[in-house]
Design a protein around this motif. Structure first.
Motif, short mmCIF file in Angstrom:
data_model
loop_
_atom_site.label_atom_id
_atom_site.label_comp_id
_atom_site.label_asym_id
_atom_site.label_seq_id
_atom_site.Cartn_x
_atom_site.Cartn_y
_atom_site.Cartn_z
N PRO A 220 2.88 4.43 -2.46
CA PRO A 220 2.65 3.01 -2.43
C PRO A 220 2.18 2.19 -1.30
CG PRO A 220 5.10 3.87 -2.87
CD PRO A 220 4.24 4.95 -2.71
N VAL A 221 2.15 2.89 0.05
CA VAL A 221 1.54 2.39 0.99
C VAL A 221 -0.02 2.49 0.75
CG1 VAL A 221 0.94 2.57 3.46
CG2 VAL A 221 3.42 2.90 2.65
N ASP A 222 -0.63 3.34 0.47
CA ASP A 222 -2.01 3.41 0.07
C ASP A 222 -2.48 2.60 -1.06
OD1 ASP A 222 -2.25 5.10 2.33
OD2 ASP A 222 -2.25 6.99 1.01
N ALA A 223 -1.57 2.65 -2.06
CA ALA A 223 -1.71 1.47 -3.20
C ALA A 223 -2.03 0.12 -2.73
CB ALA A 223 -0.89 1.68 -4.18
N ALA A 224 -1.05 -0.20 -1.80
CA ALA A 224 -1.08 -1.58 -1.39
C ALA A 224 -2.31 -1.81 -0.35
CB ALA A 224 0.25 -2.10 -0.77
N ALA A 361 -2.90 -7.41 -14.64
CA ALA A 361 -3.47 -6.39 -14.12
C ALA A 361 -2.64 -6.13 -12.52
CB ALA A 361 -4.91 -6.38 -14.01
N ALA A 362 -3.65 -6.82 -11.38
CA ALA A 362 -3.40 -6.48 -10.26
C ALA A 362 -1.95 -7.02 -9.92
CB ALA A 362 -4.09 -7.33 -9.41
N SER A 363 -1.30 -7.95 -10.45
CA SER A 363 -0.03 -8.49 -9.88
C SER A 363 0.99 -8.44 -11.02
CB SER A 363 0.22 -9.74 -9.39
OG SER A 363 -0.53 -10.83 -10.43
N TYR A 364 0.70 -7.21 -11.96
CA TYR A 364 1.45 -6.73 -13.22
C TYR A 364 3.04 -7.03 -12.82
CZ TYR A 364 3.31 -4.78 -17.40
OH TYR A 364 3.70 -4.29 -18.64
N GLY A 365 3.91 -7.56 -13.77
CA GLY A 365 5.22 -7.59 -13.74
C GLY A 365 5.92 -6.24 -14.13
N TRP A 366 7.16 -6.52 -14.80
CA TRP A 366 8.01 -5.45 -15.05
C TRP A 366 7.95 -5.08 -16.59
CZ3 TRP A 366 13.56 -7.15 -13.53
CH2 TRP A 366 14.10 -7.98 -14.33
N ARG A 367 7.09 -5.72 -17.30
CA ARG A 367 7.18 -5.60 -19.01
C ARG A 367 7.18 -4.18 -19.26
NH1 ARG A 367 3.36 -10.52 -20.38
NH2 ARG A 367 2.49 -9.82 -18.14
N GLY A 368 7.95 -3.40 -19.72
CA GLY A 368 7.67 -2.18 -20.26
C GLY A 368 8.09 -0.99 -19.00
N VAL A 369 8.06 -1.13 -17.86
CA VAL A 369 8.31 -0.46 -16.84
C VAL A 369 9.18 0.47 -17.05
CG1 VAL A 369 8.33 0.14 -14.38
CG2 VAL A 369 6.49 -1.56 -15.44
N LEU A 503 4.90 1.84 -9.59
CA LEU A 503 4.44 1.18 -8.49
C LEU A 503 4.91 -0.35 -8.67
CD1 LEU A 503 1.41 3.22 -7.18
CD2 LEU A 503 3.89 3.47 -6.24
N PHE A 504 4.69 -0.78 -9.91
CA PHE A 504 4.86 -2.26 -10.06
C PHE A 504 6.21 -2.78 -9.99
CE2 PHE A 504 0.63 -1.26 -11.59
CZ PHE A 504 -0.04 -2.07 -11.14
N ARG A 512 5.37 -5.44 -7.36
CA ARG A 512 5.82 -5.06 -5.97
C ARG A 512 4.35 -4.50 -5.23
NH1 ARG A 512 9.80 -3.04 -2.57
NH2 ARG A 512 9.00 -2.92 -0.67
N VAL A 513 3.42 -3.91 -5.91
CA VAL A 513 2.12 -3.38 -5.38
C VAL A 513 1.47 -4.90 -4.74
CG1 VAL A 513 -0.11 -2.27 -5.58
CG2 VAL A 513 1.83 -1.71 -6.89
N PHE A 514 1.38 -5.97 -5.51
CA PHE A 514 0.72 -7.01 -5.05
C PHE A 514 1.39 -7.51 -3.88
CE2 PHE A 514 -1.08 -11.32 -5.31
CZ PHE A 514 -2.52 -11.02 -5.30
N ARG A 515 2.78 -7.74 -4.06
CA ARG A 515 3.63 -8.30 -2.80
C ARG A 515 3.24 -7.51 -1.52
NH1 ARG A 515 7.77 -11.57 -5.12
NH2 ARG A 515 8.27 -11.18 -7.16
N ASP A 516 3.39 -6.25 -1.78
CA ASP A 516 3.10 -5.18 -0.42
C ASP A 516 1.59 -5.59 0.06
OD1 ASP A 516 5.50 -4.52 -0.66
OD2 ASP A 516 4.85 -2.41 -1.59
N ALA A 517 0.72 -5.59 -1.11
CA ALA A 517 -0.94 -6.08 -0.34
C ALA A 517 -0.98 -7.16 0.06
CB ALA A 517 -1.50 -5.56 -1.74
N MET A 518 -0.36 -8.07 -0.20
CA MET A 518 -0.30 -9.53 0.51
C MET A 518 0.29 -9.73 1.78
SD MET A 518 -2.85 -10.92 -1.28
CE MET A 518 -3.49 -9.21 -1.23
#
Length: 619
Positions: A220-224, A361-369, A503-504, A512-518
Motif C-alpha cells: 500500500p505505501v508504494d502504491a500510494a 480508475a484512480a480513486s475507485y470506490g468499493w464496488r465489487g471489492v 488496495l482500494f 483508500r489508495v487515492f486517499r493515501d496518495a493525497m
C-alpha cells in the motif's frame, strides 16, 4: 485548442477548397478569430482552426515528410515528438503502427502524398472528438463538430430519431453512433485508414488489457507513492505555458486534488487558478446545497485560489432554452457548464481541468471489492473490512448488489417492504413517448454486479467517459477553449487498473489508495470524509415554476410533426399538470423530506422538454 475537418473524394475528383471555407465558418463561433490553415492535394482537403493564444510549432496542417497533417493534439509521450512536424515524421515513417507510442489527447487526420492514404485516429479515451461520414466509392468527410460536416454541403443533415429515443431511455448506444443520420464517431483508441482508390483498413492503437487488471504485486505505501507521482505529473502536463488556468472544484477528492496541485504549480510564477463550483439559486425561502459546504477546507488551505460560484439560469430561461445543435443529447449552451467556460474565457484561460474519470480508475470506490474477496476466499481480509464498516447495513450495501441473482434480489426487496418500487428513470421517460417508439426496447437497466476487476474494466471501457468528454469539448469549442482530464491520463489509468482490488478498500475506507496518495495535498477533512457529494439539481423546481409557459409551448408543439412523432403530448401535459407546486418541490430538495417520486417525474420532463426544444429549433 484546435478544431479539424476535411474530406477525401474516393472517386478521385479534385477537392473544392471553397467547402473548407464553409466548414471553417460553421465551426467558428461569433467573436472568435482562430488561425485558419487549409491544404488541398488532389482529392483531399484538410482544415485546422487554431484558437490558441500564440502559434504552436510549425502550425497544422503541415507538408513535412510527405505528410499533410490536421491535428488537434496535446501529446505527453514520447518526448521526442516536437509539434506537428514531429508527429508528421512519426506517421510518415510508421503509419498506423506509430500511433501506439502516443499518449495524450488527440484527434488527427494525416494524408500521405506518397501512398495516397488518409489516416485518422483518436486518443485512448476520446477526449478530443472526431465525427465522420463514409460513402464507399464516393466520399469520406470528417470534422471535430457535426456542424462542420454538414456545412461542407457533402452531407445532408438529418436527426437520427432512433438514437434520440435510446438516449431518452438511457439506452446508450456504442461509441460509433451519433445523433445524426450517416454520421459516425471514431471510437476511442482506434484508427481508420482510407486510400484514394477506396480501400479501407481499421484497428486499435490502444485498448485496456484485461490480463493487467489487479496483476501488480505492490504494498500500500508504494502504491500510494506511485499514484501521487503519476497524479502530479498528469496535472502538470495539462497546464499551459502561460496565463491563468481554470478548474472544476466540487469539494470532492478528485477535483480538489487537481485544483490544489494546479494552484501550487502556478503559484511560483504568480499565475492564477480559477476554480468553479455549482451554487444553485435560492427559490423563495429555500436554499439548495450545491458545493459550498464542501469547499471551505480547500479554500482555507489554498487562499489564493480564485473561486467563482456558478449559478443556474433562472426559471424563465430554463423554459425557453436555445439548444446546442451538435451535442449527442440535446443540451442548453447557456446552462451552468457553458457559463463556467464563458467566465474562464473572459479571464484569459484557454484550458479547463476536470476531475471526471477518477471514480472509474484512480480513486475507485468499493464496488465489487468485498464480493471479490468473498469469492476468492480471502476470509481474513473480508472479516476485517466488514468489522471496520461498523454496521450490518453498511456491510449489506457493500455486498448485496454484486452477489444476489435477480430472483433473490427481488425477494429481499419484498422482505424490506419494497414490493412496488418507484419506476426508474427509463420507465418514467417511456411513459412520455408514443408506444411505437418503444418496440423491442427493454426498459430494465443491466445490473452491474460481480467482482471488482470486472466492474473496473467495464467502467473504463464503457461509453460514459467519452460522452462526458465530448460534451465538454463541444461546449468548449464555443469559447475557443479545451477541457482536459488529468484523471484520464493514460499512465495513471493503466497503473490504477493494475492495482489489486483490495488496495482500494482498506480499514473500512473506500478509495483508500487515492486517499493515501493525497496526503499532504488534500486537507484532512476532505481526504477523510466518508460521504460523496450528491449534487442536487434544481431543474424540477424550474419545471413546476414555469408550468403555464410550458403548457403554452406544448400547445404549439402539437403542430410540429417531428415532436408528435416521438412524444405522446397528452401524457406529457398530464404529467406536467400533476406536478406539485414549485414551493413543495423546493421544500423536498431543501429538507430531504417529501415526495421524491415527483422530483424524478419532473426530471423526466426536463429531458423531454430539452429534446422537444431541440427538435423545434434544429430538427
Amino acid at each position: 485548442m484546435r478544431l479539424i475537418a476535411g474530406f477525401l473524394h474516393l472517386d478521385g475528383r479534385p477537392a473544392d477548397p471553397s467547402r473548407l471555407h464553409a466548414m471553417a465558418a460553421a465551426m467558428t463561433e461569433p467573436g472568435l478569430s482562430p488561425r485558419v490553415e487549409m491544404q488541398v492535394d488532389g482529392p483531399v482537403a484538410l482544415l485546422t482552426l487554431d484558437f490558441g493564444p500564440a502559434p504552436q510549432g510549425e502550425g497544422s496542417p503541415v507538408r513535412d515528410h510527405g505528410v499533410i497533417l490536421a491535428a488537434d493534439a496535446r501529446l505527453d509521450e514520447p518526448d521526442t515528438i516536437r509539434g506537428d512536424a514531429g508527429l508528421a515524421a512519426l506517421l510518415a515513417e510508421r503509419g498506423a503502427a506509430g500511433l501506439g507510442v502516443l499518449a495524450g489527447d488527440f484527434a488527427l487526420a494525416a494524408w500521405s502524398r506518397r501512398d495516397r492514404r488518409l489516416l485518422c485516429a483518436r486518443d485512448a479515451f476520446g477526449v478530443r472528438p472526431f465525427f465522420f461520414a463514409h460513402c464507399p466509392g464516393d466520399l469520406f468527410v470528417f470534422a471535430s463538430l457535426p456542424r462542420g460536416l454538414h456545412a461542407s454541403g457533402l452531407l445532408a443533415r438529418e436527426v437520427d430519431r432512433d438514437f434520440l429515443v435510446g438516449e431518452l431511455l438511457f439506452q446508450f448506444d456504442g461509441p460509433e453512433r451519433s445523433l445524426f443520420q450517416g454520421v459516425q464517431r471514431l471510437a476511442p483508441g482506434s484508427w481508420l485508414e482510407l486510400t484514394a482508390d477506396g480501400s479501407v483498413r481499421s484497428g486499435r492503437h490502444w485498448s485496456l488489457d484485461p490480463a493487467s487488471v489487479g496483476s501488480l504485486r505492490i504494498n500500500p505505501v508504494d502504491a500510494a507513492a506511485e499514484m501521487s507521482r503519476l497524479m502530479a505529473a498528469a496535472a502538470h502536463r495539462r497546464l499551459p505555458v502561460a496565463g491563468p488556468v481554470a478548474t472544476h472544484l466540487s469539494g470532492g477528492l478528485d477535483s480538489s486534488a487537481i485544483a490544489i496541485i494546479a494552484a501550487r504549480a502556478l503559484r511560483p510564477a504568480g499565475r492564477r487558478l480559477l476554480a468553479y463550483s455549482h451554487a444553485p439559486n435560492p427559490f423563495g425561502d429555500y436554499r439548495f446545497g450545491g458545493d459550498g459546504a464542501y469547499l471551505a477546507p480547500v479554500l482555507q488551505q489554498e487562499p489564493d485560489i480564485d473561486w467563482h460560484p456558478i449559478r443556474t439560469v433562472d426559471s424563465a430561461a430554463f423554459a425557453l432554452p436555445v439548444m446546442d445543435r451538435d451535442q449527442l443529447f440535446p443540451a442548453d449552451p447557456s446552462y451552468r457548464d457553458s457559463q463556467t467556460l464563458a467566465h474562464a474565457n473572459r479571464q484569459g484561460a484557454c484550458v479547463l481541468l476536470s476531475g471526471w474519470g477518477g471514480d472509474e480508475a484512480a480513486s475507485y470506490g468499493w464496488r465489487g471489492v468485498l464480493a471479490e474477496a468473498l469469492i476468492a476466499g480471502r476470509w481474513g481480509y473480508l472479516a476485517s473490512e466488514l468489522r471496520a464498516l461498523g454496521s450490518l447495513g453498511a456491510a449489506w450495501s457493500a455486498l448485496s448488489p454484486f452477489l444476489l441473482p435477480d430472483g433473490l434480489r427481488s425477494l429481499s426487496e419484498r422482505a424490506l417492504g419494497r414490493a412496488n418500487p418507484a419506476p426508474g428513470i427509463a420507465e418514467l421517460a417511456a411513459e412520455l413517448l408514443r408506444p411505437e417508439q418503444l418496440a423491442d426496447r427493454c426498459l430494465t437497466p443491466p445490473v452491474r454486479r460481480g467482482q471488482a476487476r470486472q466492474i473496473r474494466l467495464s467502467l473504463l471501457s464503457g461509453h460514459g467517459l467519452t460522452r462526458r468528454a465530448e460534451h465538454w469539448a463541444m461546449l468548449a469549442a464555443r469559447h475557443g477553449m479545451s477541457v482536459s482530464f488529468p484523471m484520464l491520463d493514460r499512465r495513471l489509468v493503466e497503473f490504477a487498473l493494475s492495482l489489486p482490488s483490495a488496495l482500494f478498500v482498506r480499514e473500512g475506507w473506500s478509495r483508500r489508495v487515492f486517499r493515501d496518495a493525497m496526503a499532504g495535498i488534500l486537507p484532512e477533512p476532505v481526504r477523510w470524509k466518508r460521504t460523496k457529494l450528491d449534487l442536487v439539481v434544481e431543474d424540477p423546481v424550474h419545471v413546476s415554476a414555469q408550468r403555464p409557459l410550458l403548457t403554452e409551448r406544448l400547445m404549439l408543439w402539437r403542430q410540429h410533426d417531428a415532436i408528435t412523432d416521438l412524444f405522446d403530448l397528452h401524457a406529457v401535459a398530464a404529467r406536467l399538470a400533476s406536478l406539485p407546486a414549485a414551493d413543495d418541490l423546493a421544500r423536498t430538495i431543501d429538507t430531504g423530506q417529501g415526495d421524491w417520486t415527483a422530483i424524478d417525474q419532473a426530471g423526466s420532463l426536463t429531458r423531454a422538454f430539452r429534446v422537444m426544444s431541440y427538435l423545434e429549433q434544429h430538427g
